[in-house]
Design a protein around this motif. Sequence first.
Motif, PDB file in Angstrom:
ATOM      1  N   MET A   1      26.051  -3.748   5.011  1.00  0.00           N
ATOM      2  CA  MET A   1      25.855  -3.758   3.586  1.00  0.00           C
ATOM      3  C   MET A   1      27.178  -4.062   2.888  1.00  0.00           C
ATOM      4  O   MET A   1      27.221  -4.870   1.980  1.00  0.00           O
ATOM      5  CB  MET A   1      25.295  -2.415   3.138  1.00  0.00           C
ATOM      6  CG  MET A   1      25.091  -2.325   1.668  1.00  0.00           C
ATOM      7  SD  MET A   1      24.051  -0.994   1.039  1.00  0.00           S
ATOM      8  CE  MET A   1      24.635   0.441   1.818  1.00  0.00           C
ATOM      9  N   GLN A   2      28.276  -3.421   3.291  1.00  0.00           N
ATOM     10  CA  GLN A   2      29.547  -3.651   2.621  1.00  0.00           C
ATOM     11  C   GLN A   2      30.076  -5.057   2.875  1.00  0.00           C
ATOM     12  O   GLN A   2      30.820  -5.585   2.070  1.00  0.00           O
ATOM     13  CB  GLN A   2      30.570  -2.621   3.096  1.00  0.00           C
ATOM     14  CG  GLN A   2      30.217  -1.226   2.663  1.00  0.00           C
ATOM     15  CD  GLN A   2      31.171  -0.198   3.232  1.00  0.00           C
ATOM     16  OE1 GLN A   2      32.024  -0.516   4.049  1.00  0.00           O
ATOM     17  NE2 GLN A   2      31.014   1.037   2.822  1.00  0.00           N
ATOM     18  N   GLY A   3      29.695  -5.644   3.976  1.00  0.00           N
ATOM     19  CA  GLY A   3      30.141  -6.994   4.284  1.00  0.00           C
ATOM     20  C   GLY A   3      29.592  -8.036   3.333  1.00  0.00           C
ATOM     21  O   GLY A   3      30.131  -9.141   3.240  1.00  0.00           O
ATOM     22  N   ASN A   4      28.537  -7.728   2.624  1.00  0.00           N
ATOM     23  CA  ASN A   4      27.937  -8.673   1.689  1.00  0.00           C
ATOM     24  C   ASN A   4      28.385  -8.460   0.244  1.00  0.00           C
ATOM     25  O   ASN A   4      27.922  -9.157  -0.648  1.00  0.00           O
ATOM     26  CB  ASN A   4      26.412  -8.578   1.762  1.00  0.00           C
ATOM     27  CG  ASN A   4      25.895  -9.007   3.107  1.00  0.00           C
ATOM     28  OD1 ASN A   4      26.435  -9.920   3.714  1.00  0.00           O
ATOM     29  ND2 ASN A   4      24.863  -8.343   3.588  1.00  0.00           N
ATOM     30  N   LEU A   5      29.268  -7.509  -0.004  1.00  0.00           N
ATOM     31  CA  LEU A   5      29.715  -7.234  -1.362  1.00  0.00           C
ATOM     32  C   LEU A   5      30.713  -8.289  -1.814  1.00  0.00           C
ATOM     33  O   LEU A   5      31.469  -8.825  -1.019  1.00  0.00           O
ATOM     34  CB  LEU A   5      30.363  -5.849  -1.431  1.00  0.00           C
ATOM     35  CG  LEU A   5      29.436  -4.676  -1.127  1.00  0.00           C
ATOM     36  CD1 LEU A   5      30.222  -3.387  -1.077  1.00  0.00           C
ATOM     37  CD2 LEU A   5      28.337  -4.574  -2.164  1.00  0.00           C
ATOM     38  N   SER A   6      30.707  -8.560  -3.102  1.00  0.00           N
ATOM     39  CA  SER A   6      31.630  -9.567  -3.627  1.00  0.00           C
ATOM     40  C   SER A   6      32.553  -9.014  -4.707  1.00  0.00           C
ATOM     41  O   SER A   6      33.356  -9.749  -5.255  1.00  0.00           O
ATOM     42  CB  SER A   6      30.840 -10.752  -4.188  1.00  0.00           C
ATOM     43  OG  SER A   6      30.004 -10.310  -5.242  1.00  0.00           O
ATOM     44  N   SER A   7      32.451  -7.716  -5.019  1.00  0.00           N
ATOM     45  CA  SER A   7      33.323  -7.154  -6.050  1.00  0.00           C
ATOM     46  C   SER A   7      33.915  -5.830  -5.567  1.00  0.00           C
ATOM     47  O   SER A   7      33.340  -5.130  -4.728  1.00  0.00           O
ATOM     48  CB  SER A   7      32.552  -6.916  -7.351  1.00  0.00           C
ATOM     49  OG  SER A   7      31.637  -5.863  -7.197  1.00  0.00           O
ATOM     50  N   PHE A   8      35.062  -5.492  -6.126  1.00  0.00           N
ATOM     51  CA  PHE A   8      35.716  -4.243  -5.789  1.00  0.00           C
ATOM     52  C   PHE A   8      34.907  -3.052  -6.285  1.00  0.00           C
ATOM     53  O   PHE A   8      34.809  -2.033  -5.594  1.00  0.00           O
ATOM     54  CB  PHE A   8      37.128  -4.220  -6.383  1.00  0.00           C
ATOM     55  CG  PHE A   8      37.918  -3.017  -5.984  1.00  0.00           C
ATOM     56  CD1 PHE A   8      38.350  -2.853  -4.676  1.00  0.00           C
ATOM     57  CD2 PHE A   8      38.229  -2.043  -6.909  1.00  0.00           C
ATOM     58  CE1 PHE A   8      39.080  -1.734  -4.307  1.00  0.00           C
ATOM     59  CE2 PHE A   8      38.954  -0.925  -6.554  1.00  0.00           C
ATOM     60  CZ  PHE A   8      39.386  -0.771  -5.245  1.00  0.00           C
ATOM     61  N   ALA A   9      34.299  -3.157  -7.453  1.00  0.00           N
ATOM     62  CA  ALA A   9      33.480  -2.069  -7.994  1.00  0.00           C
ATOM     63  C   ALA A   9      32.280  -1.802  -7.088  1.00  0.00           C
ATOM     64  O   ALA A   9      31.923  -0.644  -6.842  1.00  0.00           O
ATOM     65  CB  ALA A   9      33.015  -2.413  -9.404  1.00  0.00           C
ATOM     66  N   GLY A  10      31.659  -2.852  -6.580  1.00  0.00           N
ATOM     67  CA  GLY A  10      30.548  -2.662  -5.648  1.00  0.00           C
ATOM     68  C   GLY A  10      30.987  -1.976  -4.376  1.00  0.00           C
ATOM     69  O   GLY A  10      30.284  -1.129  -3.833  1.00  0.00           O
ATOM     70  N   PHE A  11      32.178  -2.318  -3.901  1.00  0.00           N
ATOM     71  CA  PHE A  11      32.721  -1.677  -2.707  1.00  0.00           C
ATOM     72  C   PHE A  11      32.943  -0.185  -2.952  1.00  0.00           C
ATOM     73  O   PHE A  11      32.561   0.647  -2.125  1.00  0.00           O
ATOM     74  CB  PHE A  11      34.039  -2.353  -2.311  1.00  0.00           C
ATOM     75  CG  PHE A  11      34.706  -1.724  -1.136  1.00  0.00           C
ATOM     76  CD1 PHE A  11      34.213  -1.908   0.141  1.00  0.00           C
ATOM     77  CD2 PHE A  11      35.828  -0.944  -1.302  1.00  0.00           C
ATOM     78  CE1 PHE A  11      34.821  -1.321   1.232  1.00  0.00           C
ATOM     79  CE2 PHE A  11      36.451  -0.356  -0.230  1.00  0.00           C
ATOM     80  CZ  PHE A  11      35.941  -0.545   1.051  1.00  0.00           C
ATOM     81  N   ILE A  12      33.542   0.158  -4.085  1.00  0.00           N
ATOM     82  CA  ILE A  12      33.796   1.567  -4.416  1.00  0.00           C
ATOM     83  C   ILE A  12      32.485   2.332  -4.541  1.00  0.00           C
ATOM     84  O   ILE A  12      32.347   3.449  -4.025  1.00  0.00           O
ATOM     85  CB  ILE A  12      34.627   1.682  -5.711  1.00  0.00           C
ATOM     86  CG1 ILE A  12      36.013   1.082  -5.509  1.00  0.00           C
ATOM     87  CG2 ILE A  12      34.728   3.117  -6.192  1.00  0.00           C
ATOM     88  CD1 ILE A  12      36.868   1.777  -4.473  1.00  0.00           C
ATOM     89  N   LEU A  13      31.495   1.756  -5.209  1.00  0.00           N
ATOM     90  CA  LEU A  13      30.198   2.430  -5.350  1.00  0.00           C
ATOM     91  C   LEU A  13      29.511   2.610  -3.999  1.00  0.00           C
ATOM     92  O   LEU A  13      28.908   3.651  -3.737  1.00  0.00           O
ATOM     93  CB  LEU A  13      29.295   1.648  -6.306  1.00  0.00           C
ATOM     94  CG  LEU A  13      29.693   1.713  -7.774  1.00  0.00           C
ATOM     95  CD1 LEU A  13      28.841   0.758  -8.594  1.00  0.00           C
ATOM     96  CD2 LEU A  13      29.569   3.133  -8.290  1.00  0.00           C
ATOM     97  N   THR A  14      29.615   1.627  -3.131  1.00  0.00           N
ATOM     98  CA  THR A  14      29.011   1.735  -1.812  1.00  0.00           C
ATOM     99  C   THR A  14      29.694   2.814  -0.989  1.00  0.00           C
ATOM    100  O   THR A  14      29.033   3.614  -0.329  1.00  0.00           O
ATOM    101  CB  THR A  14      29.082   0.383  -1.077  1.00  0.00           C
ATOM    102  OG1 THR A  14      28.448  -0.600  -1.878  1.00  0.00           O
ATOM    103  CG2 THR A  14      28.410   0.449   0.268  1.00  0.00           C
ATOM    104  N   ARG A  15      31.025   2.857  -1.021  1.00  0.00           N
ATOM    105  CA  ARG A  15      31.758   3.889  -0.281  1.00  0.00           C
ATOM    106  C   ARG A  15      31.431   5.274  -0.827  1.00  0.00           C
ATOM    107  O   ARG A  15      31.304   6.232  -0.079  1.00  0.00           O
ATOM    108  CB  ARG A  15      33.258   3.635  -0.362  1.00  0.00           C
ATOM    109  CG  ARG A  15      33.719   2.428   0.394  1.00  0.00           C
ATOM    110  CD  ARG A  15      33.427   2.501   1.876  1.00  0.00           C
ATOM    111  NE  ARG A  15      34.075   3.637   2.494  1.00  0.00           N
ATOM    112  CZ  ARG A  15      33.824   4.067   3.723  1.00  0.00           C
ATOM    113  NH1 ARG A  15      32.961   3.434   4.470  1.00  0.00           N
ATOM    114  NH2 ARG A  15      34.425   5.101   4.204  1.00  0.00           N
ATOM    115  N   ALA A  16      31.298   5.405  -2.153  1.00  0.00           N
ATOM    116  CA  ALA A  16      30.932   6.697  -2.755  1.00  0.00           C
ATOM    117  C   ALA A  16      29.535   7.113  -2.300  1.00  0.00           C
ATOM    118  O   ALA A  16      29.296   8.284  -1.992  1.00  0.00           O
ATOM    119  CB  ALA A  16      31.002   6.612  -4.275  1.00  0.00           C
TER     120      ALA A  16
END
Length: 103
Positions: A1-16
């Motif tokens: 799922m994280q491999g398909n993210l394109s923004s830093f905010a999406g990465f932070i939300l996914t990690r949270a």
Amino acid sequence: MQGNLSSFAGFILTRAGIGIFEAPSYPMNNRIVSAWFPEEERASAIAVCTSGQFIGLAFLTPLPVYIQTMVGWRGLFGSLCRIVPQPRTVVTADRIKPHLGYN
């Protein structure tokens, strides 16, 4: 799922989100061990479960490093999502019944 993210905010939300869903694992582990092991064996059982997580992390670290070297970080997350078994059911501590043979 994280491999398909394109923004830093999406990465932070996914990690949270991952942190939120992983947070109950230690209390749930303690509840399961408390229900299944006699009092004099509980500390050892919890120690084995907890240390097993870190020992597994130490021994399996070279695999993701190798995958990232070969296919990059996005390929690493995509491949680990295929390798790691995904949970199909959610087990909650309130559904655990004491094992009558021990407690």
